[in-house]
Design a protein around this motif. Sequence first.
Motif, short mmCIF file in Angstrom:
data_model
loop_
_atom_site.label_atom_id
_atom_site.label_comp_id
_atom_site.label_asym_id
_atom_site.label_seq_id
_atom_site.Cartn_x
_atom_site.Cartn_y
_atom_site.Cartn_z
N LYS A 134 1.39 6.85 -6.88
CA LYS A 134 1.47 8.26 -6.49
C LYS A 134 0.21 8.65 -5.70
O LYS A 134 0.29 9.33 -4.68
N GLU A 135 -0.94 8.17 -6.22
CA GLU A 135 -2.21 8.45 -5.55
C GLU A 135 -2.20 7.89 -4.12
O GLU A 135 -2.63 8.56 -3.20
N LEU A 136 -1.66 6.65 -4.02
CA LEU A 136 -1.62 6.01 -2.69
C LEU A 136 -0.74 6.80 -1.73
O LEU A 136 -1.08 6.99 -0.57
N VAL A 137 0.41 7.28 -2.28
CA VAL A 137 1.32 8.07 -1.43
C VAL A 137 0.60 9.34 -0.97
O VAL A 137 0.62 9.70 0.21
N GLN A 138 -0.12 9.99 -1.94
CA GLN A 138 -0.84 11.22 -1.59
C GLN A 138 -1.93 10.92 -0.55
O GLN A 138 -2.13 11.69 0.38
N GLN A 139 -2.61 9.77 -0.78
CA GLN A 139 -3.69 9.39 0.15
C GLN A 139 -3.13 9.18 1.55
O GLN A 139 -3.69 9.64 2.53
N ARG A 140 -1.95 8.47 1.58
CA ARG A 140 -1.31 8.21 2.88
C ARG A 140 -0.96 9.54 3.56
O ARG A 140 -1.13 9.70 4.75
N GLU A 141 -0.46 10.49 2.74
CA GLU A 141 -0.10 11.80 3.31
C GLU A 141 -1.33 12.50 3.87
O GLU A 141 -1.29 13.09 4.94
N ARG A 142 -2.45 12.39 3.07
CA ARG A 142 -3.70 13.03 3.52
C ARG A 142 -4.19 12.41 4.83
O ARG A 142 -4.59 13.09 5.74
N ILE A 143 -4.10 11.04 4.89
CA ILE A 143 -4.56 10.34 6.10
C ILE A 143 -3.72 10.80 7.30
O ILE A 143 -4.24 11.05 8.37
N ALA A 144 -2.39 10.92 7.04
CA ALA A 144 -1.51 11.35 8.14
C ALA A 144 -1.91 12.76 8.60
O ALA A 144 -1.97 13.05 9.80
N GLU A 145 -2.23 13.64 7.60
CA GLU A 145 -2.63 15.01 7.95
C GLU A 145 -3.91 15.01 8.77
O GLU A 145 -4.02 15.68 9.78
N GLN A 148 -3.30 13.90 12.13
CA GLN A 148 -2.72 14.95 12.96
C GLN A 148 -3.78 15.95 13.39
O GLN A 148 -3.80 16.41 14.52
N LEU A 149 -4.68 16.28 12.44
CA LEU A 149 -5.76 17.21 12.78
C LEU A 149 -6.65 16.61 13.85
O LEU A 149 -7.05 17.29 14.79
N GLY A 150 -6.94 15.29 13.68
CA GLY A 150 -7.76 14.59 14.65
C GLY A 150 -7.12 14.64 16.03
O GLY A 150 -7.78 14.90 17.03
N MET A 151 -5.78 14.45 16.03
CA MET A 151 -5.04 14.46 17.28
C MET A 151 -5.12 15.86 17.91
O MET A 151 -5.31 16.01 19.11
#
Length: 374
Positions: A134-145, A148-151
């Motif tokens: 679950k943590e990994l999924v959340q981490q992946r979501e955070r990285i994606a966010e 996106q912010l970086g982009m």
Amino acid sequence: MQQLAARYTALMDAAIDAIVLIDRKGLIVDANPATLRLFGYAKTDLIGRNVSCLMPEPYRAEHDGYLGRYMNEGQPRIIGIGREVLAQRCDGSVFPIDLAVGEIRSEHASGFVGFIRDLTTRKAIEAKLAAREKELVQQRERIAEVGQLGMLAELASGISHEINQPLAAISTYAQACRRLAADPVANADVIVQTLEKINQQAERAGKVVHSMRRLVRHQGVESHTLAINGLLAEVESLLALDPHKLKITCDLDASDPCVQGDETQLQQVLVNLVRNAYEASVAAPYTVQVELRSRVLSRDWVEVAVLDRGDGVPEHLIGQVFSPFVTGRKDGLGLGLSISKSIVDAHGGDLSCRAREGGGTCFTMLLPRAGEGA
Ligand SMILES: Nc1ncnc2c1ncn2[C@@H]1O[C@H](COP(=O)(O)OP(=O)(O)OP(=O)(O)O)[C@@H](O)[C@H]1O
Ligand SMILES: [Mg+2]
């Protein structure tokens, strides 16, 4: 018979799983040492008690019913299947077990045998793994966010950087129009031409926004065959700088080579390089000279160079100028070269920089050749 009893005792004692024997009424007939360790009972406490004492509610209350139904209807719910259920220790604590039940049918004895494996550790590991997952999924979501912010940040800074140049040009042409409009002898055609230039720059601004979006999204280059000499000749009008301050000379390859690329993006690169060359030389009291050069290097490559006689890249920035936000100027953002490099990379080319003999800098862009030679 004695031999059998010895084998039975050895099996019961050696088993890691808890083994419980019950009669057909559900009363405990025997339990091995692992059962006593697992449930915390003394053997004397267990023998003769209903096996339901090893289960928590509501199974405890329901167990006699299960057993009765099995006796009457022969409908096995658990026999020979094995399943995960809950058990209860002597101290009332409940824990998960894997339960397998077998039936004993003989002249001398009948009943059931239960094999109980404690699942506490396995369940704890599974729960930990699930939490980690679950943590990994959340981490992946955070990285994606964050990605996106970086982009978004890249897009915003890229657009604001690149849009400045057509805006500055629009402003220059608009001021020229105002002067012309106030001049009684000014030719109306000249005003119309200047207005047309404003229009072109506004359209270019739109194209620059479009091309930056493609660049940041890594959508590749909208590629066309472009005559590079024509592109170089246009740069001066794109800059719309005072011709008394900047003199651009062109030394163009006579074969008029073509490259494969996005016109707006390559114009952006040239505008950035020429602006840098101008800014590095502007302290000089005389008109700044910038040279644009095109050369066919081979069947596959065209070289485009922007040369100046300015101050040269500050020593502490050599090797870093293509990184974003690296600037040697007070009012610089440090984005021009990093955007330019991204554009040239997206074209499958290369952008590099070297000091010139006798002073000044040369930026060289290598681009894949199109047309005849390609
Ligand atoms: N032709 C040049 N001659 C000397 N130094 C240069 C030249 N081109 C770039 N540089 C150095 O590299 C730095 C980075 O250039 P870059 O174009 O990326 O950013 P900038 O010009 O500082 O700011 P901006 O984002 O407005 O373009 C410059 O600040 C300057 O110090
Ligand atoms: Mg710059």
